[in-house]
Design an enzyme around this catalytic site. Sequence first.
Site, PDB file in Angstrom:
ATOM      1  CG  ASN A 124       4.218  -1.463   5.418  1.00 34.15           C
ATOM      2  OD1 ASN A 124       5.533  -1.616   5.852  1.00 34.15           O
ATOM      3  ND2 ASN A 124       3.396  -2.217   5.227  1.00 34.15           N
TER       4      ASN A 124
ATOM      5  CB  CYS B  26      -1.022   0.147   1.154  1.00 36.13           C
ATOM      6  SG  CYS B  26      -0.469   0.186   2.760  1.00 36.13           S
TER       7      CYS B  26
ATOM      8  CB  CYS C  99      -3.873   1.868   7.061  1.00 40.29           C
ATOM      9  SG  CYS C  99      -3.697   3.567   7.834  1.00 40.29           S
ATOM     10  NE  ARG C 100      -4.801   1.547   1.638  1.00 38.12           N
ATOM     11  CZ  ARG C 100      -4.304   1.844   0.376  1.00 38.12           C
ATOM     12  NH1 ARG C 100      -5.373   1.661  -0.453  1.00 38.12           N
ATOM     13  NH2 ARG C 100      -3.253   2.517   0.125  1.00 38.12           N
ATOM     14  CB  SER C 101       0.259  -3.314   2.910  1.00 35.06           C
ATOM     15  OG  SER C 101       0.976  -2.408   3.481  1.00 35.06           O
TER      16      SER C 101
ATOM     17  CG  ASP D 287      -4.985   5.143   2.622  1.00 39.79           C
ATOM     18  OD1 ASP D 287      -5.014   4.392   3.886  1.00 39.79           O
ATOM     19  OD2 ASP D 287      -4.059   5.242   2.380  1.00 39.79           O
TER      20      ASP D 287
END
Length: 163
Positions: free
Chosen positions: A14, A11, A16-18, A131
């Site tokens: 690095n 993401c 939040c999402r990934s 995001d």
Amino acid sequence: MEHKVKVIFVCLGNICRSPMAEAVFRHMAAERNMGQLVEADSAGTGDWHLGKIPHEGTRRELDSAGISYDGMKSRLVDRQDLQDSDYIVVMDSANERDVRELIQSGGYTPQGNLMRFMDLLPEKNMDGVPDPYYTGDFNQTRELVTAGCSRLLDRIAHELAIR
């Protein structure tokens, strides 16, 4: 044992999402007794949060689900990640563009399958995982990540059974 299937989630920052996808994927792999067959990691394309632990919202969602994120720290995706991974899973089109630029500037072809995370969930008709750093909706991210990681593990299990 032969080669583990390596997955890297990418993401922007690095945090939040990934890292959420990495933690959920590892957790689900362990639950399915696939932990010895797969390896997961995550990285970002931007350097604003290098060395930081996952965002508070990500930690809250993972804690509420009983999913560990121990030892995770933000880092940049690099050439080695792209060369070593069987699946390079980007969270949105901007991440895909950044990864493709990194590949092109490096002058090499990754061995793995570069894909958008939401390609795993075509019925959602979404270009990318929103995001939560900007939307604030970490629960939506966890729901999408959980569904997509389950599908990716299904795909890997199917591929391993074919080999």
